[in-house]
Design an enzyme around this catalytic site. Structure first.
Site, PDB file in Angstrom:
ATOM      1  N   SER A  94       0.845  -1.189   0.000  1.00  0.00           N
ATOM      2  CA  SER A  94       0.000   0.000   0.000  1.00  0.00           C
ATOM      3  C   SER A  94       0.878   1.236   0.000  1.00  0.00           C
ATOM      4  O   SER A  94       1.929   1.266   0.659  1.00  0.00           O
ATOM      5  CB  SER A  94      -0.906   0.001   1.231  1.00  0.00           C
ATOM      6  N   HIS A  98       2.341  12.182  -0.665  1.00  0.00           N
ATOM      7  CA  HIS A  98       1.893  13.552  -0.403  1.00  0.00           C
ATOM      8  C   HIS A  98       2.947  14.533  -0.915  1.00  0.00           C
ATOM      9  O   HIS A  98       3.982  14.733  -0.267  1.00  0.00           O
ATOM     10  CB  HIS A  98       1.667  13.767   1.097  1.00  0.00           C
ATOM     11  N   HIS A 108      -2.869   7.428  -4.090  1.00  0.00           N
ATOM     12  CA  HIS A 108      -2.915   6.228  -3.253  1.00  0.00           C
ATOM     13  C   HIS A 108      -3.041   5.013  -4.150  1.00  0.00           C
ATOM     14  O   HIS A 108      -3.699   5.057  -5.204  1.00  0.00           O
ATOM     15  CB  HIS A 108      -4.118   6.301  -2.313  1.00  0.00           C
ATOM     16  N   ARG A 112      -3.648  -6.262  -2.749  1.00  0.00           N
ATOM     17  CA  ARG A 112      -3.720  -7.165  -1.608  1.00  0.00           C
ATOM     18  C   ARG A 112      -4.256  -8.534  -2.026  1.00  0.00           C
ATOM     19  O   ARG A 112      -4.968  -8.670  -3.028  1.00  0.00           O
ATOM     20  CB  ARG A 112      -4.596  -6.576  -0.505  1.00  0.00           C
ATOM     21  N   ARG A 262       0.123  -3.207  13.013  1.00  0.00           N
ATOM     22  CA  ARG A 262       1.080  -2.215  13.510  1.00  0.00           C
ATOM     23  C   ARG A 262       0.555  -0.813  13.192  1.00  0.00           C
ATOM     24  O   ARG A 262       0.519  -0.396  12.034  1.00  0.00           O
ATOM     25  CB  ARG A 262       2.437  -2.450  12.855  1.00  0.00           C
TER      26      ARG A 262
END
Length: 301
Positions: A94, A98, A108, A112, A262
């Site tokens: 992922s 910015h 973005h 997955r 996490r």
């Protein structure tokens, strides 16, 4: 234990993380990604890479993870109640970039793969992912290019793939409480297992490589455009919308937090700086007001 299928996805997504990160370092020209490797007590781990304070990017993050667990969280079983309680494996990459320049959009992408292992049934696998673009000062040329690449990469997989995943993206990246899309969309898909594994894997690779084809030309066109404090303040204000979506609606964020992921890596997508201002409205007819016309689904390709 990780399956043979997840090992193949692992190899592909690690390679895409390397390739995309190297390309971004190349166009930035001043900063490099620093890697933070981590492990998870339930099994697996990942490598989070973050570039900060470059020439082009204020912050760029791209993370890879391969993790497993004993029970799928609610965010993953909402549409698959038959898999509630199943052990699972997830492999993903992922990214969120910015930029400094308000004329260069935030972007973005996510790819997955999931495997679920119900106690009394055969394993189930599926893919998901896509990419989307969030401009602050949109250019029609950039929007058409972005969607043109998306359409072209989908074409070998069927004429209905781009329209379907483009519409899904428009619907998914929608802030209901603001009645606006997050940006100009792109591609979004989930639960992909209608093709055989090989085809799904090839499509995943096509989306990952297509992301670079879609974004890098926009970077080259916009990275050196002059801007001032007004444009920067508007960019910071609109970044607040990005945060609202990620924390309220984004299923990836919810899955990561619900599965005991996490937090530092999950929240890597948030911008390093933003601002909120109560009741702010752009001046009628201004360049800032023009953005509202782009925050509705539109056919670009």
């Amino acid at each position: 234990m990780f399956s043979e299928l997840s090992e193949r996805v692992d190899t592909l997504l690690r390679g895409l993380q390397d390739r995309i990160g190297g390309a971004i370092e190349g166009v930035d020209g001043a900063a490099r990604f620093l890697e933070d490797t981590w492990s998870r007590s339930e099994g697996g781990g990942g490598r989070t890479r973050v570039l900060k304070h470059g020439r082009v990017f204020e912050q760029a993050g791209i993370g890879f993870s391969r993790v497993l667990g004993e029970q799928l969280p609610a965010s993953a079983t909402a549409h698959r109640p038959q898999l509630a309680g199943a052990a699972w494996t997830a492999v993903g990459v992922s990214l969120v970039f910015h930029p400094w320049n308000p004329y260069l959009p935030t972007t973005h992408a996510n790819l997955r793969y999931f495997e679920a292992h119900p106690r009394d049934a055969a394993p189930v696998w599926w893919f998901g992912g896509g990419f989307d673009l969030t401009p602050f000062y949109p250019f029609d040329e950039d929007c058409a290019h972005w969607h043109g690449v998306a359409r072209a990469l989908c074409a070998p997989f069927g004429s209905q793939v781009y329209p379907r995943y483009k519409k899904w993206c428009d619907q998914y990246f929608f802030l209901k409480h603001r009645d606006e899309t997050r940006g100009i969309g792109g591609l979004f898909y989930d639960d992909l297992n209608e093709w055989d594994f090989e085809t799904c894997l090839r499509f995943t690779e096509a989306v990952g490589l297509g992301f670079l084809d879609a974004y890098l030309p926009i970077v080259m066109r916009r990275r050196d455009m002059p801007y001032g404090e007004r444009e920067r303040e508007f960019q910071l204000y609109r970044r607040g919308r990005y945060v609202e979506f990620n924390l309220v609606y984004d299923r990836g964020t919810l899955f990561g937090l619900q599965s005991g992921g996490r937090a530092e890596s999950i929240l890597m997508s948030l911008p390093p700086r933003l601002r909120y201002e109560y009741g702010w409205r752009p001046e009628a007819g201004s360049a800032e007001a023009r953005l509202a016309g782009y925050l509705r689904p539109r056919e670009w390709a």
